[in-house]
Enzyme design. Sequence first.
Site, PDB file in Angstrom:
ATOM      1  N   HIS A  99       0.839  -1.200   0.000  1.00 23.19           N
ATOM      2  CA  HIS A  99       0.000   0.000   0.000  1.00 23.19           C
ATOM      3  C   HIS A  99       0.875   1.251   0.000  1.00 23.19           C
ATOM      4  O   HIS A  99       0.661   2.191  -0.764  1.00 23.19           O
ATOM      5  CB  HIS A  99      -0.922  -0.006   1.222  1.00 23.19           C
ATOM      6  N   GLU A 100       1.892   1.257   0.846  1.00 31.80           N
ATOM      7  CA  GLU A 100       2.758   2.435   0.940  1.00 31.80           C
ATOM      8  C   GLU A 100       3.518   2.667  -0.362  1.00 31.80           C
ATOM      9  O   GLU A 100       3.618   3.779  -0.850  1.00 31.80           O
ATOM     10  CB  GLU A 100       3.744   2.284   2.105  1.00 31.80           C
ATOM     11  N   HIS A 142       1.622   4.317  -3.111  1.00 31.88           N
ATOM     12  CA  HIS A 142       1.599   5.790  -3.089  1.00 31.88           C
ATOM     13  C   HIS A 142       2.719   6.339  -3.957  1.00 31.88           C
ATOM     14  O   HIS A 142       2.534   7.301  -4.698  1.00 31.88           O
ATOM     15  CB  HIS A 142       1.785   6.320  -1.667  1.00 31.88           C
TER      16      HIS A 142
END
Length: 764
Positions: free
Chosen positions: A534-535, A538
């Site tokens: 998820h990170e 980004h």
Amino acid sequence: MRSFVGIYVTLAAAAVAHQPSARKSLGFGPENPTAKFLTHPAHVPSFAHLNTPRDVALNFLTTLPSVRPGLPLVEGLDFIIRDDSYTDERTGVSHIYVRQLWNGVELSDGDIHLNILSDEVISYSDSFFRGRAPYDFYNNKPAEDHHGTFCAKHAGSPPAEELSWDDEQLVIGRISPSSKSRHINCNTISIVNAARLAFDEADLSQDGFSEPQKALLHFMIAAHPSPEYAESLLHGFEKHLEKMNVVYTYHLTGANHHPAAEVQNVPGALGPVKAKLVYVQSPTLETQLTLAWKFEVKMQDNWYEAYMDASHPSYIHTVIDWVSDAPLPRPVSQPKYNVWKWGINDPSEGVRSVESGYDKLASPLGWHSLPFANDPSQTSPKPKGLRNTTTTWGNNVIAHEDWEGAESWLENYRPVAEDLNFNYKYGPEDKPSSNPKDYINLTVTQLFYTINRVHDLYYRYGFDEVSGNFQQYNFGKGGKEGDGVIANAQDGSGTNNANFATPPDGQHGICRMYIWNTATPYRDGSFEAGIVIHELTHGLSTRLTGGPANSGCLPNGESGGMGEGWGVRSTSAYKDFPMGAWAANNVKGIRHYPYSIDKTFNPTTYKILDRRDFADVHAIGEVWAEILWIIEQKLIKKHGFTDTLFPPQQDENGVVPEGDFYNKQEYRPDGTKKPLVPKHGNSLILQLVINALKLQPCRPTFFNARDAIIQADQILTGGQNKCELWTGFSERGLGPNAKIARSPSKGGNVRTDDFNVPAGACNE
Ligand SMILES: *[C@@H]1O[C@H](CO)[C@@H](O)[C@H](O)[C@H]1NC(C)=O
Ligand SMILES: *[C@@H]1O[C@H](CO)[C@@H](O)[C@H](O)[C@H]1NC(C)=O
């Protein structure tokens, strides 16, 4: 006049509404109501001599409405073509980023993004300002009389010559010999002159615009996470102001004409703050141009791009935090038991196994080698050749502990394995120890492994050097280098979260993973691949949207929300997926609803974004992710499922075999290869999403992102999945006639769902 106090009230509310985070983070800015994204632009004939995408772009730009009535756009005066523009070798699409200038000064939110294929513009977005002329700060008086005539007088003169690019991708017109006088020649206005005048002109600070320190100090008061500290800044305002130092750097040699300032001794900031004078579009009654200071402020837990009004230094126009949090766990209403199995990459799944294997295309040197010249630990003169490390230090990722939660990372602890066998226990007895430091070797190894895998995976789908990926060394393939991911494991600056900071291409992405105290013994976020991915996503979406050099394209609202929702994940046998976390120790997951194709379990549609409890970017992301989930399931139903998302390795001749992974290679009439199309639903959606991120405009709406995915399929497959895509979007209200209307009386926006599929999408 905006009052000083009023601003802080607004900020507090914004901070609470948008970011229910333990970490304070500001993020807001006006939406540009005239910005648009067209996937079927008017056909502009291209001429034989227009053989570069740049030429095609210039030709197309001349057909757009001028920014100065009655006059064509002039390159070097009205706009620049940013040098982070690139051609995607996989799809053949050139992504050309155009930035607007006004009187030689950059408009931070004036962008035209053109997507060009086979000499044709296939889609473009346009947020150029075409309104009233702004305040004429050269002469320190309103600019009405210049409107439309200011440059018209000079229309016969040749456009600026000697166009050049500097570090910040600004083309500067030729500096006129008269630049020292107040006479501004339209053709030769340079941002240097503009800023010089700004900086030098003492009396401007009274009723014109102020120097950067004041605006910056106001920003620090608004942004600082400690109310006591902010209070002390407010009370000692003049004292702090005096200590702040401005160093103007003009770089007047060679092609580097860019004027910039660095403000030193900024209270609350880590190191000097970069400052630059720009225009921003501020939609009040009608959109106007306003001069603003653009700051890049690095703080302990934030890395801001902030735009402060240059005349009213306490007014914040826009603020973007390059740091994105993981979604926060939703409060647990009942006790839960950690028996729930999630995914394959967290410790509840069972045993670890010995893994190896980097991707040779994505990481030609493997994960532990990089040129000495690109190694941040080497001091000049740096030796020639390759450095081969025996630790978690390589070309894509540098991973280590950061128990202090500090900024520095060069000297932090990392495991060393002389034989490159990173084999460590989960604490002394190889089971979760109560002190996470006991298993730091394993944590750092896991984080290094996961981030490298993600680097290699995204690379194979097109997040490469030219499109702005994270690498210390780019193998001469373009893009800016020196920006491998700095990965802090067990970062002491927070708990129960994770975040990722994405500055523009050429600066490190910074990934911070925290310990979660949601269970005993504590859990380590680095062990949950879902959070790490998820990170990193980004980083992917921020670099791909609006171009590698523009990190401000997913700031807030729908665009910021989608920034939280571009992770795609699935299993071979369909089951609802509660985006929950082992780390959060909550079987219900951390979203409002599980991802489900069944509306009983997940009723969200586009319209739900009107709701107050869906104003936060993570909630908006949840809706976007649900829509992508539905589309993915439709594509899996049609094309099947692959157990590995990793494409096959290239052979000795550098050829990637189709294997069972890609459809049969197709060729264009001229004999060149078409892009390989992933065969299965779950690999195809990943490819479409990555291609669409490159197509969509800066600050995309849901509609823009939807249109970009449909266009990505058109480019990649000729539109074979049009029906599945439109049906998926329409099921959740994003049909062709979905609408958004601004309605301040109803507290913001009012959206209308459309559940129809466009005529012809499903029966061609
Ligand atoms: C690192 O390894 C490469 C081969 O992979 C070798 O050519 C190079 O000399 C090594 N560097 C050093 C400093 O030993
Ligand atoms: C980490 O591994 C090193 C060997 O590389 C070892 O000396 C050290 O004790 C380990 N640290 C912990 C906390 O287990």
